[in-house]
Scaffold this motif. Structure first.
Motif, PDB file in Angstrom:
ATOM      1  N   UNK A 107     -37.845 -55.409 -44.065  1.00 18.04           N
ATOM      2  CA  UNK A 107     -38.325 -54.639 -42.920  1.00 18.04           C
ATOM      3  C   UNK A 107     -37.942 -55.315 -41.611  1.00 18.04           C
ATOM      4  N   UNK A 108     -38.200 -54.613 -40.508  1.00 17.95           N
ATOM      5  CA  UNK A 108     -38.002 -55.187 -39.180  1.00 17.95           C
ATOM      6  C   UNK A 108     -36.547 -55.389 -38.823  1.00 17.95           C
ATOM      7  N   UNK A 109     -35.677 -54.492 -39.280  1.00 15.57           N
ATOM      8  CA  UNK A 109     -34.249 -54.670 -39.060  1.00 15.57           C
ATOM      9  C   UNK A 109     -33.717 -53.973 -37.807  1.00 15.57           C
ATOM     10  N   UNK A 110     -34.579 -53.234 -37.112  1.00 15.16           N
ATOM     11  CA  UNK A 110     -34.174 -52.635 -35.841  1.00 15.16           C
ATOM     12  C   UNK A 110     -34.016 -53.740 -34.806  1.00 15.16           C
ATOM     13  N   UNK A 111     -33.271 -53.469 -33.751  1.00 12.34           N
ATOM     14  CA  UNK A 111     -33.154 -54.448 -32.664  1.00 12.34           C
ATOM     15  C   UNK A 111     -32.711 -53.730 -31.399  1.00 12.34           C
ATOM     16  N   UNK A 149     -32.055 -51.372 -28.673  1.00 16.95           N
ATOM     17  CA  UNK A 149     -32.117 -49.911 -28.622  1.00 16.95           C
ATOM     18  C   UNK A 149     -31.852 -49.258 -29.971  1.00 16.95           C
ATOM     19  N   UNK A 150     -31.550 -50.044 -30.982  1.00 16.98           N
ATOM     20  CA  UNK A 150     -31.140 -49.501 -32.265  1.00 16.98           C
ATOM     21  C   UNK A 150     -32.298 -49.475 -33.258  1.00 16.98           C
ATOM     22  N   UNK A 151     -32.581 -48.306 -33.763  1.00 15.26           N
ATOM     23  CA  UNK A 151     -33.664 -48.135 -34.727  1.00 15.26           C
ATOM     24  C   UNK A 151     -33.069 -47.975 -36.123  1.00 15.26           C
ATOM     25  N   UNK A 152     -33.410 -48.897 -37.000  1.00  7.02           N
ATOM     26  CA  UNK A 152     -32.897 -48.888 -38.371  1.00  7.02           C
ATOM     27  C   UNK A 152     -34.062 -48.814 -39.347  1.00  7.02           C
ATOM     28  N   UNK A 178     -30.835 -59.568 -38.173  1.00  6.27           N
ATOM     29  CA  UNK A 178     -31.417 -58.266 -37.826  1.00  6.27           C
ATOM     30  C   UNK A 178     -32.757 -58.527 -37.158  1.00  6.27           C
ATOM     31  N   UNK A 179     -33.256 -57.520 -36.460  1.00  6.19           N
ATOM     32  CA  UNK A 179     -34.543 -57.651 -35.795  1.00  6.19           C
ATOM     33  C   UNK A 179     -34.432 -58.336 -34.445  1.00  6.19           C
ATOM     34  N   UNK A 180     -35.530 -58.357 -33.742  1.00  7.22           N
ATOM     35  CA  UNK A 180     -35.658 -59.083 -32.482  1.00  7.22           C
ATOM     36  C   UNK A 180     -37.140 -59.401 -32.315  1.00  7.22           C
ATOM     37  N   UNK A 181     -37.514 -60.196 -31.318  1.00  2.00           N
ATOM     38  CA  UNK A 181     -38.931 -60.585 -31.201  1.00  2.00           C
ATOM     39  C   UNK A 181     -39.899 -59.408 -31.121  1.00  2.00           C
ATOM     40  N   UNK A 182     -39.565 -58.373 -30.383  1.00  2.00           N
ATOM     41  CA  UNK A 182     -40.458 -57.212 -30.290  1.00  2.00           C
ATOM     42  C   UNK A 182     -40.613 -56.496 -31.616  1.00  2.00           C
ATOM     43  N   UNK A 183     -39.517 -56.351 -32.330  1.00  2.00           N
ATOM     44  CA  UNK A 183     -39.547 -55.685 -33.635  1.00  2.00           C
ATOM     45  C   UNK A 183     -40.318 -56.549 -34.635  1.00  2.00           C
TER      46      UNK A 183
END
Length: 161
Positions: free
Chosen positions: A10-14, A16-19, A40-45
């Motif tokens: 999970x948490x692979x969006x980053x 502006x990109x939603x995955x 993948x991911x970023x701190x917010x995600x």
């Protein structure tokens, strides 16, 4: 009693990109591996994913990888053992901090693709660092143990302190 753990990355969006469909999937799983921001991911995600998992009492695990967002952590990168150690400490530590911020704990680390394909020395160091970083928790590293032991990748070996 037979217990089945339904696990998902999970948490692979980053950015502006939603995955993926994390919010939908979380309803059906008992544990989730949260991408730690490098493959993948970023701190917010990461934070949102941890909050979703904690709200549903889903077990939380770290999913560290090499810094290869463009290649989704699948490209081999030349890394020294010390670099791997720093990458794993950083990523597992970040997820652990997000989990603790919502009163949850992390329970394991599963290294992602190219990080588990590194040289034997790097793999062993990574394993040892994961053990040290998560010494109170379960560690599962299927591809790493597969390579080190010759067992099939599907055999997930566990360590419990």
């Amino acid at each position: 009693m037979l217990i089945i753990d339904l696990n998902c990355d999970l948490g692979e969006s980053f950015g502006r990109y939603s995955l993926g469909q994390d919010e939908e999937v979380i309803r059906y799983i008992s544990s989730g591996n949260v991408a730690c921001g490098f493959h993948a991911g970023d701190p917010g995600v990461m934070r949102r994913t941890v909050e979703l998992l904690a709200a549903r009492n889903v077990a939380i695990g770290a999913h560290p990888g090499l810094p290869d967002l463009v290649g989704f952590g699948r490209r081999e990168l030349a890394v020294e053992p010390e670099e791997v150690e720093n990458l794993v400490i950083y990523q597992v530590g970040a997820l652990k901090a997000f989990a603790e911020s919502v009163g949850a704990l992390t329970g394991w680390a599963i290294v992602w693709r190219a990080l588990s394909w590194a040289t034997k020395e790097v793999r062993i160091l990574c394993l040892m660092q994961c053990l040290l970083a998560e010494s109170r928790c379960l560690l599962q590293v299927s591809l790493l143990f597969s390579w080190l032991t010759g067992r099939p990748p599907g055999d997930i070996l566990s360590w419990q302190p």
